[in-house]
Design an enzyme around this catalytic site. Sequence first.
Site, short mmCIF file in Angstrom:
data_model
loop_
_atom_site.label_atom_id
_atom_site.label_comp_id
_atom_site.label_asym_id
_atom_site.label_seq_id
_atom_site.Cartn_x
_atom_site.Cartn_y
_atom_site.Cartn_z
N SER A 78 0.84 -1.20 0.00
CA SER A 78 0.00 0.00 0.00
C SER A 78 0.87 1.26 0.00
CB SER A 78 -0.90 0.00 1.24
OG SER A 78 -1.55 -1.25 1.35
C1 LIG Z 1 -3.00 -4.28 0.08
S1 LIG Z 1 -2.22 -5.81 0.25
C2 LIG Z 1 -1.42 -5.75 1.82
C3 LIG Z 1 -0.37 -4.75 1.99
C4 LIG Z 1 0.52 -5.06 3.16
N1 LIG Z 1 -0.07 -4.65 4.40
C5 LIG Z 1 1.89 -4.47 2.98
O1 LIG Z 1 2.35 -3.72 3.85
O2 LIG Z 1 2.50 -4.75 1.95
C6 LIG Z 1 -3.55 -6.93 0.66
C7 LIG Z 1 -3.06 -8.34 0.91
O3 LIG Z 1 -4.16 -9.11 1.42
C8 LIG Z 1 -4.01 -10.41 0.94
N2 LIG Z 1 -5.30 -11.10 1.13
C9 LIG Z 1 -6.44 -11.00 0.42
N3 LIG Z 1 -7.41 -11.77 0.95
C10 LIG Z 1 -6.87 -12.39 2.04
C11 LIG Z 1 -7.36 -13.31 3.00
N4 LIG Z 1 -8.61 -13.77 2.97
N5 LIG Z 1 -6.51 -13.73 3.96
C12 LIG Z 1 -5.22 -13.29 4.02
N6 LIG Z 1 -4.70 -12.42 3.13
C13 LIG Z 1 -5.51 -11.96 2.16
C14 LIG Z 1 -3.59 -10.21 -0.50
O4 LIG Z 1 -3.04 -11.39 -1.05
C15 LIG Z 1 -2.59 -9.07 -0.34
O5 LIG Z 1 -1.30 -9.57 -0.11
#
Ligand SMILES: C[S@@+](CC[C@H](N)C(=O)[O-])C[C@H]1O[C@@H](n2cnc3c(N)ncnc32)[C@H](O)[C@@H]1O
Length: 234
Positions: A78
């Site tokens: 993000s």
């Molecule tokens: C916006 S990114 C996260 C950014 C992260 N906080 C960083 O600092 O890089 C959202 C993440 O949520 C993960 N995601 C989506 N659905 C999920 C779920 N049900 N359980 C765990 N992770 C999930 C995606 O694969 C992605 O890596």
Amino acid sequence: MQGWIIPPPKEPTKSKEEFAKERKRKAKWLIKKGYLRLERIKDAVSKVPRENFIPVMYKDYAYSEVPLPLPGKEATISCPHSYPLFYEPLGLDMGHKFLEVGLGSGYGTAIAREIVGPEGLVVSIEIDPLTFEFARKNLKSEGYNDIVFVKGDGGLGYPEMSPYDKICITAACLEIPPPLIEQLRMGGRLIAPLIEFGSQNLVLLEKSEKEIIRKVICQVLYVSLRGIYGVGED
Ligand SMILES: C[S@@+](CC[C@H](N)C(=O)[O-])C[C@H]1O[C@@H](n2cnc3c(N)ncnc32)[C@H](O)[C@@H]1O
């Protein structure tokens, strides 16, 4: 991700010193814009080298206000301002037990680890195996050896370590997954992008004996949650 203009991949050109200067400038900018106020969050943002959580061909954009692609399906790191945007209303602080749903690059996990300190605990769940390995490698090489990594569906939470003081969901949901509300301690807070009337609101929940208090912080734009409580098909 639709709605953001992702810059083109390119060979990295910046030195460690240049990145350190950019990090300092970014922290000042976040303070000036009012995103960054709490001391422990300021210290964490000023300390963690964001460039070391970004795929090599996007490293030069580490301190730009854009999400950047990660290995895995639709995963992104993000924008820099997102972290104080989530962690300040949560009131994330020393000694907290923190659950992150969506490990992504591991950058937000490292920031949280710095904030909660040695008395606290960080548990982070990632559904995408490629993203999971990327983040785990980044965090290990930055010396974060005491994070609880969980590969799986974060919508189900991680009851083994519950209750949590704070929970952060970093992907957009249609509803807050009920297991996560269950795993939040009384008086605890949860923050998440929630899809409402075709757009996304960053919503803060506080759990009390009688009710769940809800506050909308602002509009945001996040990748969709996957899994049982997910937005898509998987
Ligand atoms: C916006 S990114 C996260 C950014 C992260 N906080 C960083 O600092 O890089 C959202 C993440 O949520 C993960 N995601 C989506 N659905 C999920 C779920 N049900 N359980 C765990 N992770 C999930 C995606 O694969 C992605 O890596």
